[in-house]
Design an enzyme around this catalytic site. Structure first.
Site, PDB file in Angstrom:
ATOM      1  NE  ARG A  38      -0.491  -0.448   4.927  1.00  0.00           N
ATOM      2  CZ  ARG A  38      -0.958  -0.194   6.106  1.00  0.00           C
ATOM      3  NH1 ARG A  38      -2.110   0.407   6.224  1.00  0.00           N
ATOM      4  NH2 ARG A  38      -0.318  -0.519   7.196  1.00  0.00           N
ATOM      5  CB  SER A 128      -5.777 -14.975  14.465  1.00  0.00           C
ATOM      6  OG  SER A 128      -5.307 -14.772  15.765  1.00  0.00           O
ATOM      7  CD  GLU A 130      -5.830 -12.638  20.424  1.00  0.00           C
ATOM      8  OE1 GLU A 130      -6.669 -11.819  20.853  1.00  0.00           O
ATOM      9  OE2 GLU A 130      -5.071 -13.262  21.176  1.00  0.00           O
ATOM     10  CE1 TYR A 152      -5.546  -9.319  13.978  1.00  0.00           C
ATOM     11  CE2 TYR A 152      -5.778 -10.907  15.765  1.00  0.00           C
ATOM     12  CZ  TYR A 152      -5.267 -10.569  14.533  1.00  0.00           C
ATOM     13  OH  TYR A 152      -4.487 -11.476  13.849  1.00  0.00           O
ATOM     14  CG  PHE A 191       3.503  -8.233  18.044  1.00  0.00           C
ATOM     15  CD1 PHE A 191       2.146  -8.532  18.093  1.00  0.00           C
ATOM     16  CD2 PHE A 191       3.974  -7.537  16.943  1.00  0.00           C
ATOM     17  CE1 PHE A 191       1.293  -8.154  17.064  1.00  0.00           C
ATOM     18  CE2 PHE A 191       3.138  -7.154  15.908  1.00  0.00           C
ATOM     19  CZ  PHE A 191       1.783  -7.461  15.966  1.00  0.00           C
TER      20      PHE A 191
HETATM   21  P1  NAP Z   1       2.299  -7.905  10.389  1.00  0.00           P
HETATM   22  O1  NAP Z   1       3.775  -8.090  10.566  1.00  0.00           O
HETATM   23  O2  NAP Z   1       1.575  -6.919  11.234  1.00  0.00           O
HETATM   24  O3  NAP Z   1       2.057  -7.530   8.839  1.00  0.00           O
HETATM   25  C1  NAP Z   1       0.828  -7.028   8.385  1.00  0.00           C
HETATM   26  C2  NAP Z   1       0.935  -6.707   6.918  1.00  0.00           C
HETATM   27  O4  NAP Z   1      -0.336  -6.211   6.446  1.00  0.00           O
HETATM   28  C3  NAP Z   1       1.973  -5.622   6.570  1.00  0.00           C
HETATM   29  O5  NAP Z   1       2.641  -6.018   5.379  1.00  0.00           O
HETATM   30  C4  NAP Z   1       1.096  -4.403   6.312  1.00  0.00           C
HETATM   31  O6  NAP Z   1       1.671  -3.474   5.423  1.00  0.00           O
HETATM   32  C5  NAP Z   1      -0.103  -5.081   5.644  1.00  0.00           C
HETATM   33  N1  NAP Z   1      -1.300  -4.218   5.627  1.00  0.00           N
HETATM   34  C6  NAP Z   1      -1.914  -3.658   6.699  1.00  0.00           C
HETATM   35  N2  NAP Z   1      -2.966  -2.936   6.299  1.00  0.00           N
HETATM   36  C7  NAP Z   1      -3.031  -3.041   4.939  1.00  0.00           C
HETATM   37  C8  NAP Z   1      -3.899  -2.519   3.957  1.00  0.00           C
HETATM   38  N3  NAP Z   1      -4.926  -1.722   4.266  1.00  0.00           N
HETATM   39  N4  NAP Z   1      -3.689  -2.849   2.656  1.00  0.00           N
HETATM   40  C9  NAP Z   1      -2.635  -3.643   2.315  1.00  0.00           C
HETATM   41  N5  NAP Z   1      -1.767  -4.157   3.215  1.00  0.00           N
HETATM   42  C10 NAP Z   1      -1.959  -3.863   4.512  1.00  0.00           C
HETATM   43  O7  NAP Z   1       1.557  -9.315  10.569  1.00  0.00           O
HETATM   44  P2  NAP Z   1       2.155 -10.810  10.608  1.00  0.00           P
HETATM   45  O8  NAP Z   1       2.583 -11.101  12.001  1.00  0.00           O
HETATM   46  O9  NAP Z   1       3.077 -10.997   9.484  1.00  0.00           O
HETATM   47  O10 NAP Z   1       0.828 -11.638  10.381  1.00  0.00           O
HETATM   48  C11 NAP Z   1       0.374 -11.942   9.066  1.00  0.00           C
HETATM   49  C12 NAP Z   1      -1.119 -12.233   9.112  1.00  0.00           C
HETATM   50  O11 NAP Z   1      -1.363 -13.351   9.960  1.00  0.00           O
HETATM   51  C13 NAP Z   1      -1.980 -11.101   9.657  1.00  0.00           C
HETATM   52  O12 NAP Z   1      -3.225 -11.162   8.982  1.00  0.00           O
HETATM   53  C14 NAP Z   1      -2.176 -11.468  11.114  1.00  0.00           C
HETATM   54  O13 NAP Z   1      -3.359 -10.878  11.613  1.00  0.00           O
HETATM   55  C15 NAP Z   1      -2.265 -12.971  11.002  1.00  0.00           C
HETATM   56  N6  NAP Z   1      -1.852 -13.741  12.162  1.00  0.00           N
HETATM   57  C16 NAP Z   1      -0.639 -13.495  12.724  1.00  0.00           C
HETATM   58  C17 NAP Z   1      -0.213 -14.283  13.786  1.00  0.00           C
HETATM   59  C18 NAP Z   1       1.136 -14.078  14.415  1.00  0.00           C
HETATM   60  O14 NAP Z   1       1.350 -14.589  15.521  1.00  0.00           O
HETATM   61  N7  NAP Z   1       2.068 -13.398  13.755  1.00  0.00           N
HETATM   62  C19 NAP Z   1      -1.048 -15.319  14.260  1.00  0.00           C
HETATM   63  C20 NAP Z   1      -2.257 -15.547  13.629  1.00  0.00           C
HETATM   64  C21 NAP Z   1      -2.652 -14.760  12.575  1.00  0.00           C
HETATM   65  P3  NAP Z   1       2.578  -2.212   5.936  1.00  0.00           P
HETATM   66  O15 NAP Z   1       3.981  -2.736   5.961  1.00  0.00           O
HETATM   67  O16 NAP Z   1       2.334  -1.197   4.871  1.00  0.00           O
HETATM   68  O17 NAP Z   1       2.073  -1.829   7.291  1.00  0.00           O
HETATM   69  O1  F7E Z   2       0.492 -10.279  23.350  1.00  0.00           O
HETATM   70  C1  F7E Z   2       0.579  -9.950  27.045  1.00  0.00           C
HETATM   71  C2  F7E Z   2      -0.699  -9.552  26.363  1.00  0.00           C
HETATM   72  O2  F7E Z   2       0.698  -8.480  21.646  1.00  0.00           O
HETATM   73  C3  F7E Z   2       0.647 -11.552  23.925  1.00  0.00           C
HETATM   74  C4  F7E Z   2      -0.815 -11.068  17.080  1.00  0.00           C
HETATM   75  O3  F7E Z   2       0.124 -11.552  16.149  1.00  0.00           O
HETATM   76  O4  F7E Z   2      -0.950 -13.218  18.136  1.00  0.00           O
HETATM   77  C5  F7E Z   2      -0.686 -11.844  18.383  1.00  0.00           C
HETATM   78  O5  F7E Z   2      -1.605 -11.308  19.319  1.00  0.00           O
HETATM   79  C6  F7E Z   2       0.260 -11.546  25.388  1.00  0.00           C
HETATM   80  C7  F7E Z   2      -1.074 -10.861  25.685  1.00  0.00           C
HETATM   81  O6  F7E Z   2       0.210 -10.880  20.954  1.00  0.00           O
HETATM   82  C8  F7E Z   2       2.590  -6.948  27.272  1.00  0.00           C
HETATM   83  O7  F7E Z   2      -1.652  -9.055  27.316  1.00  0.00           O
HETATM   84  C9  F7E Z   2       1.937  -8.524  28.611  1.00  0.00           C
HETATM   85  O8  F7E Z   2      -1.811 -11.660  26.573  1.00  0.00           O
HETATM   86  O9  F7E Z   2       2.434 -10.315  21.733  1.00  0.00           O
HETATM   87  P1  F7E Z   2       1.026  -9.909  21.895  1.00  0.00           P
HETATM   88  P2  F7E Z   2      -1.336 -11.301  20.884  1.00  0.00           P
HETATM   89  O10 F7E Z   2      -2.219 -10.278  21.468  1.00  0.00           O
HETATM   90  O11 F7E Z   2      -1.430 -12.678  21.441  1.00  0.00           O
HETATM   91  C10 F7E Z   2      -2.263 -13.502  17.616  1.00  0.00           C
HETATM   92  C11 F7E Z   2      -2.355 -14.980  17.388  1.00  0.00           C
HETATM   93  C12 F7E Z   2      -2.593 -12.674  16.438  1.00  0.00           C
HETATM   94  O12 F7E Z   2      -3.319 -13.108  15.540  1.00  0.00           O
HETATM   95  C13 F7E Z   2      -2.213 -11.233  16.494  1.00  0.00           C
HETATM   96  O13 F7E Z   2      -2.208 -10.650  15.200  1.00  0.00           O
HETATM   97  O14 F7E Z   2       1.237 -10.789  26.095  1.00  0.00           O
HETATM   98  N1  F7E Z   2       1.439  -8.816  27.383  1.00  0.00           N
HETATM   99  N2  F7E Z   2       2.638  -7.387  28.578  1.00  0.00           N
HETATM  100  C14 F7E Z   2       1.836  -7.862  26.520  1.00  0.00           C
HETATM  101  N3  F7E Z   2       1.622  -7.702  25.186  1.00  0.00           N
HETATM  102  C15 F7E Z   2       2.188  -6.622  24.590  1.00  0.00           C
HETATM  103  N4  F7E Z   2       2.022  -6.478  23.260  1.00  0.00           N
HETATM  104  N5  F7E Z   2       2.925  -5.702  25.301  1.00  0.00           N
HETATM  105  C16 F7E Z   2       3.158  -5.815  26.647  1.00  0.00           C
HETATM  106  O15 F7E Z   2       3.815  -4.981  27.251  1.00  0.00           O
END
Ligand code: NAP
Ligand code: F7E
Length: 332
Positions: A38, A128, A130, A152, A191
């Site tokens: 984007r 996810s 979540e 989310y 994160f």
């Molecule tokens: P991420 O690092 O936050 O990357 C998100 C990507 O989405 C970035 O490339 C961002 O682009 C792009 N994006 C955001 N808004 C957009 C828009 N309006 N149009 C086009 N592109 C857009 O996420 P990730 O950790 O790689 O995760 C990848 C996917 O898996 C996400 O959908 C996330 O919700 C899902 N997921 C992640 C986890 C995890 O633990 N990592 C677990 C379960 C599901 P910019 O660089 O321009 O911001």
């Molecule tokens: O938090 C606790 C917080 O932000 C993990 C995304 O990739 O995984 C991710 O979501 C836990 C939570 O990840 C802090 O309260 C404590 O319980 O690293 P997180 P998330 O919310 O689990 C899921 C699968 C996705 O799909 C999402 O896109 O850690 N926690 N202290 C904290 N979290 C943050 N961020 N910062 C703190 O200071």
């Protein structure tokens, strides 16, 4: 186009953590890789900079239907990986409408583009853990009822069900991968895992005194992102479209993550971590633990990186980065 020409894959979210690892995997598999990006005022391709010459970028935004259709029509991919999202849970309370627009409706815009351009395109949706939120059973499987706890999580539930609905309504190969938390040295700094490993490195090098965190009791099923993108690819190589849970099968607390990360550089985490209620969430997901038996049986997928190895890899990467930055600043 000749039938032996490379397969084309489009990744939305290629500039994100998963997008960068998936792009590397698809290049290794011989694909022509197209990344949707984007418009931003500064470049965001840091995570794919090392492979940018081998990638094709296509401009579009998940909030803009026309740009999404044009992108799919121009590229005519065989496979689409829809990874783009507003993915940070706390931001989803601050910006719930925006999160819904990108993370929920963005999925429909992608599916509509596939339906209109070519229904034979295989489609992967990044769902996810979540979505399980206030979990109804432990461990969580593909059949566990959903109970999201954040805007989310709610948006991801919409994306999950609209993917299934397009599969059932239009006979499309559209699948939802329910991925539990996966991390890496490329994880965003906001994160918790990366916030911890980055702070450990900075504290060890004398650049920071303390680490302020929220709920230390939260438990997550953490794996390594590189292992998890392989599962995304495998899901689109199946004969039939099915949804899969992808997880490590272990759960660990934030506290445990801290202990291992600090111990890895010889520090006692209790001396540096300060609990700050500012980081508590309006509604917390207390415990996640996935059962990936279906993926093991049908995809032949297993997680290859242990929890301790993941934590240590992330700390090592942040130590290296900060040492290199220090060396540069000391020279100048
Ligand atoms: P991420 O690092 O936050 O990357 C998100 C990507 O989405 C970035 O490339 C961002 O682009 C792009 N994006 C955001 N808004 C957009 C828009 N309006 N149009 C086009 N592109 C857009 O996420 P990730 O950790 O790689 O995760 C990848 C996917 O898996 C996400 O959908 C996330 O919700 C899902 N997921 C992640 C986890 C995890 O633990 N990592 C677990 C379960 C599901 P910019 O660089 O321009 O911001
Ligand atoms: O938090 C606790 C917080 O932000 C993990 C995304 O990739 O995984 C991710 O979501 C836990 C939570 O990840 C802090 O309260 C404590 O319980 O690293 P997180 P998330 O919310 O689990 C899921 C699968 C996705 O799909 C999402 O896109 O850690 N926690 N202290 C904290 N979290 C943050 N961020 N910062 C703190 O200071």
């Amino acid at each position: 186009m000749a039938s032996d020409s490379p397969r084309r894959a489009m990744i939305t979210g290629i500039t994100g953590q998963d997008g960068s690892y998936l792009a590397e995997l698809l290049l290794d598999e011989g694909y022509d890789v197209y990344g949707m990006v984007r418009r931003t005022s500064t470049e965001t391709i840091e995570r794919v900079n090392h492979i940018k010459e081998r990638l094709n970028f296509v401009a579009a935004d998940l909030t803009d239907q026309t740009s999404v259709i044009d992108a799919v029509n121009d590229v005519r991919p065989h496979e689409i990986y829809n990874l783009a999202a507003q993915s940070f849970v706390p931001t989803s309370w601050k910006q719930p409408i925006f999160t819904g627009n990108v993370t929920a409706l963005g999925v429909t815009r992608m599916l509509e583009a596939v339906r209109m351009v070519d229904k034979s395109i295989k489609f992967y949706q990044a769902s996810s853990s979540e979505m399980f939120g206030d979990v109804r059973e432990t461990p969580q499987t593909e059949l566990t009822p959903l109970y999201p706890r954040s805007p989310y999580g709610v948006a991801k539930c919409y994306g999950h069900y609209i993917t299934i609905n397009y599969r059932e309504s239009y006979d499309m190969f559209a699948v939802s991968g329910i991925l539990f938390n996966h991390e890496s040295p490329r994880r965003g700094l906001e994160f918790v895992t990366r916030k911890i490993t980055n702070a450990v490195a900075r504290i060890k090098l004398g650049l920071q005194d303390e680490l302020r965190l929220g709920n230390l009791d939260a438990k997550r099923d953490w794996g390594f992102a590189l292992d998890y993108v392989r599962a995304q690819w495998l899901m689109l190589q199946q004969d039939d479209p099915e949804d899969f849970v992808i997880s490590s099968g272990e759960t660990h607390s934030v506290r445990e993550f801290c202990r291992i990360a600090f111990e890895h550089v010889g520090l006692d985490w209790e001396k540096y971590v300060v609990v700050d209620p500012k980081f508590y969430r309006p509604a917390e997901v207390k415990l996640l633990l996935g059962d990936c038996s279906k993926a093991r049986e049908k995809l032949g997928w297993i997680p290859e990186t242990s929890f301790a190895a993941l934590v240590q890899m992330m700390v090592d990467a942040d130590m290296l980065r900060h040492k290199a930055e220090l060396a540069v600043s000391q020279k100048s």
